[in-house]
Design an enzyme around this catalytic site. Structure first.
Site, PDB file in Angstrom:
ATOM      1  N   ILE A  19       0.817  -1.222   0.000  1.00 40.91           N
ATOM      2  CA  ILE A  19       0.000   0.000   0.000  1.00 40.91           C
ATOM      3  C   ILE A  19       0.847   1.267   0.000  1.00 40.91           C
ATOM      4  CG2 ILE A  19      -2.000  -1.061   1.089  1.00 40.91           C
ATOM      5  CD1 ILE A  19      -1.050  -0.026   3.771  1.00 40.91           C
ATOM      6  N   GLY A  20       2.167   1.126   0.074  1.00 40.77           N
ATOM      7  CA  GLY A  20       3.010   2.314   0.053  1.00 40.77           C
ATOM      8  C   GLY A  20       4.458   1.964  -0.240  1.00 40.77           C
ATOM      9  N   MET A  24      12.989   4.472   1.967  1.00 38.40           N
ATOM     10  CA  MET A  24      13.796   3.447   2.636  1.00 38.40           C
ATOM     11  C   MET A  24      12.984   2.215   3.027  1.00 38.40           C
ATOM     12  SD  MET A  24      14.447   4.756   6.551  1.00 38.40           S
ATOM     13  CE  MET A  24      13.106   4.935   7.729  1.00 38.40           C
ATOM     14  N   ASP A 136      10.042  16.243  10.924  1.00 33.68           N
ATOM     15  CA  ASP A 136       9.649  16.096   9.512  1.00 33.68           C
ATOM     16  C   ASP A 136       8.136  16.244   9.378  1.00 33.68           C
ATOM     17  OD1 ASP A 136       9.990  15.761   6.824  1.00 33.68           O
ATOM     18  OD2 ASP A 136      10.160  13.580   6.890  1.00 33.68           O
TER      19      ASP A 136
END
Length: 650
Positions: A19-20, A24, A136
């Site tokens: 799904i992604g 990394m 982030d």
């Protein structure tokens, strides 16, 4: 094909789909066979297994998220680190990123932007309280659920601010469109870096664009350090003034002028929500200059000179007493003037008391503020006894009067309100209780119920199966409690069996074995094939249909109801005969059934008879009498009269 698809990790996580795909790591949707739930599994990509920095970042993410437990932060359930595989098992979120939502909507309504920002700030306050700086924060790392709930993800470059102090490297830098000036410059950072990133996201939600754009990431980073963003209202005039001030205050270049905590920013947002016309006046004007006291000294000296000159003026000649009195009076005046001048010189009552800007005390510990030399020019006074507050920890100032930035005299009083912390509630065991009553109780306690549904074999429909957090866990007012409402026992679909060609009794037995019901029974008097008389010739639903248990199945039988008194005999065959033989059945001398079978394979031969009252039945084995029966159709029974089957054994 991805090598993990279809595999089971650690003996429990069945990988369903990818799904992604990240820089990394890849993220998979999986089924946890032990907890019986859908999860997300993040797996470090194989090419980075030998990269020490990537492995450190991956472990750091799990370490950071493992200590966090907040409804607006993605939860971590399990981790696995080995030389062969590194994975993090997380909460599965069925939603889209905030970035995708912004791109879809272009510009968000300010109420919606505030709703999202409040959730993000509450999550960050929780992380910052644990000593974790995300570093982030960007809309790509914010998941948005269909009910408007926010979940912060990806703590891959987070830092434990209390345990280590580091400066940024190129590998650790976040997305340049959202990083703070100190982060772009590689300086040491703290929780205020996340506040800046929140300000940028709020700017983007309100205007549909990020504050700084350039051809290269380096150019964007330089703008973060040097350039001032265009005011949001110049891009979107519908933005309220107060919300623009909050956004720009969060984006101050100087971290010292920025909101010092998520709690401070939440305080201003809360005031703005109560009064959208509010103005915070974050202008940072210079303090007025102190008065020049020299002119007062000059005035005193001139007054003294005037007295002396007056003394030297010619006086009219008087009687001797008059000069003496005049001399005494003049001496008194001179001494008095000198005394007054000296007191003026010492105390300077004509000088103005210095003006000062009121500092921001919201978000600060009261015990620290009242003894800090930083605030010694003001008198800090608690306004009331501490009260419970959802957004501020115990002992923290959550409101002040006058407000920050107001100009007052040195020594002025600043009245503050102090938080008693969040009011904690220990959850009882709600399992088995009525769902609506449980929701009402949670609301009464200041908690928010997040409704979910699930099947349960033990809890009746409409009652609570479980809550998350669960029994014994402590929650604070304003927290979200997920309440699972029972939908009752899950009914699995069953397959309708084939019924055509068998008797009504057999059809009933077969349906009963499949947890199905016999529906409407219809007789077809005009059915052409007399051999099917008394047997099922059609059914509804059709065979192999998938239906719920206890579904009625309608049946049509050839013939009439009166002519369909039907009996079945099960004729045992000699097991030692392993060849094809002809089996024949007669009823009252009339042949009703003939079939060629292999006794060793079939074992038993079913014979069917239709009629009323009594009937005589004979069974033949290759034309020789095998058995003789009397049938009683009225009683649905039979009697074995003669048995010669033992003569046919080989």
């Amino acid at each position: 094909m991805d090598k993990y698809l279809g595999k089971k990790l650690d003996g429990r996580y069945e990988i369903m789909e990818i799904i992604g795909i990240g820089g990394m790591a890849n993220v998979y949707k999986a089924y946890d066979t032990i907890e019986e739930r859908i999860v997300a599994v993040k797996i470090l990509r194989e090419e980075y297994m030998d990269n020490a920095d990537m492995r450190r970042r991956f472990k750091n993410e799990s370490k950071a998220m493992a200590v966090l437990n907040h409804p607006n932060i993605m939860r971590v359930y399990d981790v696995s680190f080995s030389d062969r595989l590194q994975s993090i098992v997380m909460e599965f979120i069925d939603g889209i990123t905030l970035k995708e939502y912004i791109e879809q909507e272009k510009v968000l309504k300010w109420k919606e932007a505030v709703h999202f920002t409040v959730q993000i700030l509450r999550a960050l306050q929780h992380a910052h309280d644990k000593g974790i700086v995300h570093r982030d924060i960007k809309p790509q790392n914010i998941m948005l659920l269909s009910d408007g709930t926010i979940k912060i993800t990806d703590f891959g470059i987070a830092r434990f601010a209390r345990s280590e102090t580091r400066t940024l490297t190129d590998k650790a830098i976040g997305s340049v469109h959202y990083i703070s000036p100190e982060q772009a410059a590689g300086d040491t950072i703290d929780a205020r870096t996340d506040i800046y990133s929140v300000g940028v996201m709020l700017y983007e939600m309100l205007t549909g664009k990020v504050p700084f754009e350039a051809d290269t990431p380096v150019s964007v980073a330089l703008k973060q350090i040097q350039s001032k963003a265009v005011l949001p209202r110049e891009v979107n005039p519908s933005i309220p003034e107060g919300l623009q001030e909050i956004t720009m205050h969060a984006m101050e270049k100087d971290a010292g002028k920025r909101y010092q905590s998520a709690a401070q920013m939440l305080r201003d947002i809360d005031e703005f929500k109560r009064d959208p016309s509010i103005s915070f006046e974050y202008k940072y004007l210079s303090a007025p200059l102190a008065h020049d006291d020299s002119k007062y000294s000059d005035a005193i000296q001139n007054a003294r000179r005037g007295k002396k000159e007056k003394k030297k003026k010619d006086k009219p000649r008087r009687a001797p007493v008059i000069p003496v009195l005049a001399g005494v009076t003049a001496a008194f005046v001179i001494v008095s003037a000198a005394f007054i001048g000296w007191m003026i010189y010492l105390n300077n009552p004509f000088a103005s008391v210095e003006d000062k800007k009121v500092p921001n005390l919201v978000g600060e510990k009261y015990d620290v503020v009242r003894v800090s030399p930083k605030y010694e020019e003001f008198e800090i006074v608690p306004e009331d006894d501490p009260v419970y507050n959802t957004d501020y920890d115990k002992g923290v100032i959550y409101e002040q009067s006058p407000k920050e930035g107001t100009t007052v005299k040195v020594g002025s009083e600043i009245r503050v309100k102090i938080s008693k912390g969040k009011q904690m509630v220990t959850l009882p065991d709600f399992s088995g209780q009525d769902y609506e009553q449980v929701v009402a109780k949670l609301t009464e306690w200041g908690l928010t119920a997040d409704p979910k549904q699930m099947y349960s074999d033990t809890v009746p429909a409409g009652s609570v199966v479980q809550t998350i957090p669960s029994e014994g866990d402590q929650v604070a007012a304003g927290d979200i409690v997920t309440v699972y409402k029972s939908m009752g026992r899950e009914e699995k679909l069953v397959t309708v069996p084939p019924l055509e060609g068998i008797s009504l009794d057999d059809a009933k037995l077969l349906l009963q074995q499949r947890s199905l019901l016999v529906g409407k029974i219809t007789y077809d008097e005009d059915y052409e094939d007399e051999a099917m008389n008394g047997l099922v010739v059609s059914q509804s639903p059709a065979e192999d249909s998938q239906v719920s248990p206890r579904t009625p199945v309608d049946i049509t039988i050839a013939g009439t109801a009166e002519s369909n008194k039907r009996l079945r005999l099960i004729i045992p065959l000699p097991a030692g005969v392993d060849r094809m033989v002809e089996m024949t059945a007669t009823q009252d001398g009339t042949e009703v059934q003939k079939e060629t079978v292999n006794p060793a394979e079939l074992g038993r031969w079913p014979a069917y008879f239709t009629g009323e009252g009594y009937a005589s039945v004979k069974i033949y084995f290759d034309g020789e009498l095998y058995q003789v029966y009397d049938l009683d159709f009225d009683e649905n029974g039979y009697y074995l009269l003669d048995d010669y089957s033992s003569d046919f054994a080989e």
